[in-house]
Design a protein around this motif. Structure first.
Motif, mmCIF file in Angstrom:
data_model
loop_
_atom_site.group_PDB
_atom_site.id
_atom_site.type_symbol
_atom_site.label_atom_id
_atom_site.label_comp_id
_atom_site.label_asym_id
_atom_site.label_seq_id
_atom_site.Cartn_x
_atom_site.Cartn_y
_atom_site.Cartn_z
ATOM 1 N N VAL A 79 8.765 7.435 5.188
ATOM 2 C CA VAL A 79 9.366 7.038 5.968
ATOM 3 C C VAL A 79 8.994 5.104 6.643
ATOM 4 O O VAL A 79 10.039 4.190 6.666
ATOM 5 C CB VAL A 79 9.544 7.960 7.017
ATOM 6 C CG1 VAL A 79 9.428 6.743 8.786
ATOM 7 C CG2 VAL A 79 10.174 8.758 6.823
ATOM 8 N N PHE A 80 7.504 5.044 6.464
ATOM 9 C CA PHE A 80 7.207 3.567 7.184
ATOM 10 C C PHE A 80 8.092 2.369 5.795
ATOM 11 O O PHE A 80 7.859 1.211 5.909
ATOM 12 C CB PHE A 80 5.367 4.244 6.632
ATOM 13 C CG PHE A 80 4.715 2.799 6.934
ATOM 14 C CD1 PHE A 80 4.218 2.194 8.000
ATOM 15 C CD2 PHE A 80 4.783 1.641 6.084
ATOM 16 C CE1 PHE A 80 3.682 1.518 8.157
ATOM 17 C CE2 PHE A 80 4.406 0.445 5.850
ATOM 18 C CZ PHE A 80 3.819 -0.067 7.282
ATOM 19 N N HIS A 81 7.616 3.390 4.509
ATOM 20 C CA HIS A 81 8.223 2.006 3.485
ATOM 21 C C HIS A 81 9.895 1.308 3.899
ATOM 22 O O HIS A 81 9.757 0.468 3.897
ATOM 23 C CB HIS A 81 8.139 2.898 1.760
ATOM 24 C CG HIS A 81 7.766 2.254 1.305
ATOM 25 N ND1 HIS A 81 7.054 1.205 0.958
ATOM 26 C CD2 HIS A 81 9.643 1.706 0.118
ATOM 27 C CE1 HIS A 81 7.823 0.248 -0.177
ATOM 28 N NE2 HIS A 81 9.318 0.734 -0.549
ATOM 29 N N PHE A 82 10.647 2.552 3.949
ATOM 30 C CA PHE A 82 11.926 2.078 4.640
ATOM 31 C C PHE A 82 12.283 1.541 5.776
ATOM 32 O O PHE A 82 12.596 0.532 5.855
ATOM 33 C CB PHE A 82 13.040 2.836 3.989
ATOM 34 C CG PHE A 82 13.288 4.538 4.769
ATOM 35 C CD1 PHE A 82 13.022 6.207 4.384
ATOM 36 C CD2 PHE A 82 13.848 3.988 6.338
ATOM 37 C CE1 PHE A 82 13.327 6.917 5.283
ATOM 38 C CE2 PHE A 82 14.282 5.098 6.781
ATOM 39 C CZ PHE A 82 13.810 6.045 6.449
ATOM 40 N N LEU A 108 0.804 -1.586 0.029
ATOM 41 C CA LEU A 108 0.309 0.248 -0.027
ATOM 42 C C LEU A 108 0.881 1.322 0.343
ATOM 43 O O LEU A 108 0.870 2.363 -0.498
ATOM 44 C CB LEU A 108 -1.088 0.196 1.130
ATOM 45 C CG LEU A 108 -2.159 -1.142 1.064
ATOM 46 C CD1 LEU A 108 -2.944 -1.104 2.609
ATOM 47 C CD2 LEU A 108 -2.811 -1.089 -0.011
ATOM 48 N N SER A 109 1.533 1.511 0.741
ATOM 49 C CA SER A 109 2.895 2.331 1.105
ATOM 50 C C SER A 109 3.493 2.285 -0.740
ATOM 51 O O SER A 109 4.073 3.761 -1.175
ATOM 52 C CB SER A 109 3.789 2.860 2.108
ATOM 53 O OG SER A 109 4.736 1.088 1.650
ATOM 54 N N ALA A 110 3.461 1.216 -1.281
ATOM 55 C CA ALA A 110 4.222 1.478 -2.093
ATOM 56 C C ALA A 110 3.621 2.483 -4.352
ATOM 57 O O ALA A 110 3.877 2.813 -4.439
ATOM 58 C CB ALA A 110 5.454 0.022 -2.830
ATOM 59 N N PHE A 111 2.281 1.976 -3.601
ATOM 60 C CA PHE A 111 1.628 2.479 -4.533
ATOM 61 C C PHE A 111 1.824 3.987 -4.415
ATOM 62 O O PHE A 111 1.424 4.328 -4.830
ATOM 63 C CB PHE A 111 -0.085 1.531 -4.046
ATOM 64 C CG PHE A 111 -0.194 0.355 -4.606
ATOM 65 C CD1 PHE A 111 0.686 0.286 -5.839
ATOM 66 C CD2 PHE A 111 -0.729 -0.907 -4.432
ATOM 67 C CE1 PHE A 111 0.016 -1.292 -6.580
ATOM 68 C CE2 PHE A 111 -1.503 -2.046 -4.306
ATOM 69 C CZ PHE A 111 -0.487 -1.888 -5.634
ATOM 70 N N PRO A 128 3.251 15.698 4.680
ATOM 71 C CA PRO A 128 3.285 15.193 6.040
ATOM 72 C C PRO A 128 2.776 13.491 5.774
ATOM 73 O O PRO A 128 3.317 12.545 6.440
ATOM 74 C CB PRO A 128 2.092 15.638 6.787
ATOM 75 C CG PRO A 128 1.845 16.669 7.068
ATOM 76 C CD PRO A 128 2.049 16.658 4.982
ATOM 77 N N VAL A 129 1.484 12.772 4.747
ATOM 78 C CA VAL A 129 1.680 11.886 4.403
ATOM 79 C C VAL A 129 2.490 11.073 3.819
ATOM 80 O O VAL A 129 2.766 9.956 3.549
ATOM 81 C CB VAL A 129 -0.405 11.573 3.936
ATOM 82 C CG1 VAL A 129 -0.378 10.792 2.900
ATOM 83 C CG2 VAL A 129 -1.010 13.159 4.023
ATOM 84 N N LEU A 130 2.722 12.307 2.859
ATOM 85 C CA LEU A 130 4.141 12.314 1.949
ATOM 86 C C LEU A 130 5.225 11.341 2.589
ATOM 87 O O LEU A 130 6.051 10.355 2.694
ATOM 88 C CB LEU A 130 4.591 12.831 1.231
ATOM 89 C CG LEU A 130 5.785 12.404 0.353
ATOM 90 C CD1 LEU A 130 5.605 11.683 -1.056
ATOM 91 C CD2 LEU A 130 6.204 13.961 -0.677
#
Lengths: 247, 225
Positions: B69-72, B17-20, B62-64
């Motif tokens: 940060v979440f993805h890595f 989801l974070s990748a999308f 902030p979402v970006l």
């Protein structure tokens, strides 16, 4: 042909193992890989040494007992076969062959090339079944209509013999191809619907508990699987778990 | 539901989801940057809008940041867990026999991209925040003109920066070559749609990074246009 074998020897589960070199001579190209191992063991027994322990049972490519990581690949360099169906004609005279046990934290070595694959049994017990009344009034399975497509796909998933090559070959030691196949074979059939949500939740929970890694979709498992189990089964398991989570 | 995201598959889904989201952001970012090839004015207008619109700045930004940060962070956590799951390593392992190099080395392509993002933050994002929120200059002006296009051209003067930029985007392309289809597989894509998605994934992973590289090289080779 004459071969040099580099084999992992480990006395027991707690011992520190190491690779040991052996020579075997006059190996026929018509032999199976396990027959070649038998020749080696006969040689070792005659010399008063401890034979190499390895798993095997039917030697017909169907029981899922044989394993072995041969020259860096699960079940060796051939495709769509188990180690017992690997023939020595895949190798050349003078070759050096590296033979290792399946490697995964969840598959600890018991001795030499034998690993403990009971984690798979515990995952099966967590949900790989359907509840059927077998007390004398069993229903005829054909009384439920099933589409040809679904029946074929369920059968394809059910051909998984649980050998563990998927885990052994995965860079993350993930068991998702195995669990995906076991979830799929029931998810595709009407008999599997009753326990579908609990099944996928419990089997995935047990898989995580056993310490298998996370799938990163490299697809190595699908290539090395002796039964050609498709990655589509992992995608189906993911869908099943998502469905179960929002239920 | 919280149990779901603690499971191995739930983490895969969260990663996908974070990748999308990041892949969608990349298209938006490219759409803005590409205007710099043909219209400095349009690029300035869009940059000023993105840099000063409160919805973009305080809603989407902030979402970006969270997405990146979440993805890595999740990527690192999964990598560490997977390394633990392996136990003893093979003496001989022939990964090339059954899987692509990119699929086996996502952590390394990811690390290069992360290094680029750090550079991009130091280069662009921190000075932006300083100008706008510390110095309080929200005008986006430099003398009589908008500053954005001028700053962009100036950034691409340094061949070292352009080199780092090109290398990072090649690695991004490799990361996406596996990541695009992998994200859909994690989301449980059905067998029938797999082939189409593989083709779209191939196109996406080549075209998007290639266009970013074209923009960098164009401005590097035409510094005074």
């Amino acid at each position: 042909m004459n071969l040099t074998l580099k084999i992992w020897r480990q006395k027991d589960a707690s011992a520190k193992g190491q690779m040991v070199d052996y020579k075997v001579n006059d190996i026929s190209e018509h032999m199976s890989f396990l027959e070649m191992m038998d020749v080696l063991n006969e040689q070792l027994v005659n010399a008063g040494e401890e034979p190499v322990a390895f798993d095997h049972d039917c030697r017909e490519g169907i029981c899922g007992m044989c394993s072995l990581y041969i020259n860096g690949e699960a079940h060796g360099p051939d495709r769509g076969i188990t180690t017992c169906q690997l023939h020595m004609r895949m190798f050349k005279d003078g070759d050096t062959i590296t033979i290792e046990p399946w490697r995964a934290a969840a598959f600890p070595v018991i001795k030499d090339l034998v690993v403990d694959r009971m984690a798979f049994e515990r995952i099966q017990q967590a949900g790989g079944y359907i509840s059927v009344n077998t007390s004398g009034n069993t229903q005829d399975a054909n009384s439920l209509p099933i589409s040809k497509h679904a029946a074929d796909e369920a059968m394809d998933a059910a051909t998984c013999i649980g050998c563990g090559a998927c885990v052994a070959t995965c860079k993350n030691s993930s068991a998702m191809l195995f669990v995906g196949a076991k979830v799929s074979q029931y998810a595709l059939l009407p008999q599997g619907q009753v326990e579908a949500a609990d099944r996928v939740k419990n089997m995935v929970a047990q898989m995580d508990l056993e310490g298998f890694g996370n799938c990163t979709n490299t697809g190595a498992c699908e290539v090395e699987c002796p039964k050609g189990i498709s990655l589509d089964n992992i995608a189906r398991m993911n869908r099943e778990l998502m469905k179960a989570a929002i239920k | 539901m919280s149990g779901f995201f603690k499971s191995s598959i739930g983490r895969k889904v969260a990663m996908a989801l974070s990748a999308f989201f990041l892949m969608f952001f990349l298209i938006i970012h490219l759409a803005v940057n590409i205007t710099s090839l043909f219209s400095a004015d349009l690029f300035n207008e869009l940059s000023h809008f993105m840099g000063t619109n409160p919805l973009v700045q305080f809603g989407l930004q902030p979402v970006l940041i969270f997405g990146v940060v979440f993805h890595f962070v999740m990527g690192f956590i999964l990598e560490l867990k997977n390394r633990k799951a392996i136990g003893v390593k093979y003496a001989q392992n022939n990964g090339a026999a059954n899987s692509s190099w990119v699929s086996r080395n996502m952590i390394y392509s990811g690390l290069v991209i992360l290094a680029f993002i750090v550079l991009h933050f130091i280069d662009f994002w921190i000075p932006e925040l300083n100008t706008k929120y510390v110095l309080g200059d929200m005008s986006g002006m430099h003398g009589a003109d908008y500053r954005y296009f001028h700053e962009l051209v100036e950034k691409f003067e340094n061949p070292l920066r352009v080199g780092a930029y090109v290398v990072s985007f090649v690695l991004l392309g490799l990361h996406l070559a596996h990541g695009f289809t992998s994200a859909f597989q994690s989301m449980g894509v059905t067998a029938g749609r797999k082939k189409t998605l593989q083709q779209i994934g191939k196109a996406y992973s080549i075209i998007i990074p290639a266009l970013f590289i074209v923009i960098a090289l164009y401005h590097h080779l035409n510094p005074h246009h």
